[in-house]
Design an enzyme around this catalytic site. Structure first.
Site, PDB file in Angstrom:
ATOM      1  N   TYR A   1      75.692  66.986  42.865  1.00 41.64           N
ATOM      2  CA  TYR A   1      76.538  68.087  43.340  1.00 41.64           C
ATOM      3  C   TYR A   1      77.287  68.735  42.186  1.00 41.64           C
ATOM      4  CZ  TYR A   1      80.024  70.520  46.210  1.00 41.64           C
ATOM      5  OH  TYR A   1      80.832  71.473  46.797  1.00 41.64           O
ATOM      6  N   ALA A   2      77.902  67.898  41.323  1.00 43.61           N
ATOM      7  CA  ALA A   2      78.656  68.429  40.197  1.00 43.61           C
ATOM      8  C   ALA A   2      77.750  69.191  39.233  1.00 43.61           C
ATOM      9  CB  ALA A   2      79.368  67.293  39.466  1.00 43.61           C
ATOM     10  N   THR A   3      76.564  68.677  38.993  1.00 48.90           N
ATOM     11  CA  THR A   3      75.621  69.333  38.090  1.00 48.90           C
ATOM     12  C   THR A   3      75.183  70.684  38.643  1.00 48.90           C
ATOM     13  OG1 THR A   3      74.821  67.183  37.327  1.00 48.90           O
ATOM     14  CG2 THR A   3      73.406  69.090  36.903  1.00 48.90           C
ATOM     15  N   ALA A   4      74.871  70.710  39.935  1.00 44.16           N
ATOM     16  CA  ALA A   4      74.443  71.963  40.560  1.00 44.16           C
ATOM     17  C   ALA A   4      75.547  73.010  40.522  1.00 44.16           C
ATOM     18  CB  ALA A   4      74.002  71.701  41.994  1.00 44.16           C
TER      19      ALA A   4
ATOM     20  N   SER B   1      82.880  74.457  42.924  1.00 44.15           N
ATOM     21  CA  SER B   1      83.791  73.346  43.183  1.00 44.15           C
ATOM     22  C   SER B   1      84.523  72.972  41.908  1.00 44.15           C
ATOM     23  CB  SER B   1      82.992  72.134  43.690  1.00 44.15           C
ATOM     24  OG  SER B   1      83.766  70.953  43.656  1.00 44.15           O
TER      25      SER B   1
ATOM     26  N   ARG C   1      79.795  76.649  60.080  1.00 42.22           N
ATOM     27  CA  ARG C   1      80.971  75.789  60.272  1.00 42.22           C
ATOM     28  C   ARG C   1      81.777  75.703  58.983  1.00 42.22           C
ATOM     29  NH1 ARG C   1      76.749  71.730  60.723  1.00 42.22           N
ATOM     30  NH2 ARG C   1      77.252  71.476  62.932  1.00 42.22           N
TER      31      ARG C   1
END
Length: 255
Positions: free
Chosen positions: A147-150, A134, A10
């Site tokens: 999320y930002a770290t990854a 991102s 998706r």
């Protein structure tokens, strides 16, 4: 040619899959949610679209997808798109939970990249990997630490792979996305009062200089380019696909 796209059931992933199919190759989709794959059987490209239900972080699942892709045609591309959108803050969540969330977003990219590199090396034909990152990798927003770290780690992974395997004809690049319209985004807006939804849409338009957020097709076109021979001299870059959001650099919390 054949490609593998993780998280392709998706949203952005599906857009990438459909764009790559339009080029005439075979695409294998890895998706952990069987419900997100109902459209696959109805697709107009029979035999060229294959679904694998499973976790992209599982080496066995990635290996099975690679086998299916190679069965159809030489494996030429791998897109690491799968992500987990759940956050935790270090002031009120156990450190183990935070680290686990980082790993759940980073491991699929490492597993996918490793699988692709090994197959490309074994075939001796080279290939291309595209990692979906991102804008938060360089400009995090509050509340999105895992999320930002990854994603920052994914961009580091991209550069390291490019340097180590470029001499073998394997290119690795990343796309740093701005906000993109997906089913998840539309469901969020649908659950709000109309005035609140309009305010959010206006704020997102303000953050992106082109005056709108992205479409899955915007991302898919960039992926298709990076996988293609046209991008044969592009390696180790993180390309913003964000309508200028990173260039403008507005703070979404400023209001």
């Amino acid at each position: 040619m054949s490609c593998v796209v993780t998280g392709g059931g998706r949203g952005v992933g599906r857009g990438i899959v459909e764009r790559l199919l339009a080029d005439g190759g075979t695409v294998v989709v890895i998706e952990r949610d069987p419900g997100a794959l109902s459209w696959v059987e109805r697709h107009t490209g029979p035999g060229r679209l294959v679904a694998v239900v499973g976790d992209a972080a599982d080496e066995g699942v990635a290996g099975r997808a690679a086998d299916l892709a190679e069965r159809a045609a030489p494996l030429t591309g791998w897109v690491n798109n799968a992500a987990v959108f759940r956050d935790a803050s270090v002031h009120d969540a156990p450190v183990g939970e935070v680290v686990d969330l980082i790993t759940r977003n980073l491991r699929p990219a490492v597993v996918g990249s490793a699988t692709a590199v090994r197959r490309f090396l074994a075939a001796g034909t080279g290939g291309a990997v595209v990692n979906i990152s991102s804008h938060q990798a360089s400009r995090p927003v509050p509340g999105c630490l895992p999320y930002a770290t990854a994603k920052a780690a994914v961009e580091g992974l991209t550069r390291a792979l490019a340097v180590e395997y470029g001499p073998h004809g394997i290119r690795t690049n990343a796309l740093a996305l701005g906000s993109v319209t997906t089913e998840r985004h539309e469901a969020l807006l649908a659950g709000l009062e109309p005035d609140q939804a309009r305010r959010i849409q206006a704020e997102l338009a303000r953050l992106h200089p082109v005056g709108r957020i992205g479409l899955s097709q915007d991302v898919a076109e960039a992926v298709a380019y990076l996988l293609s021979p046209t991008a044969g001299f592009v390696n180790g870059v993180t390309l913003p696909v964000d309508g200028g959001r990173s260039a403008l650099g507005l703070d979404p919390e400023s209001r």
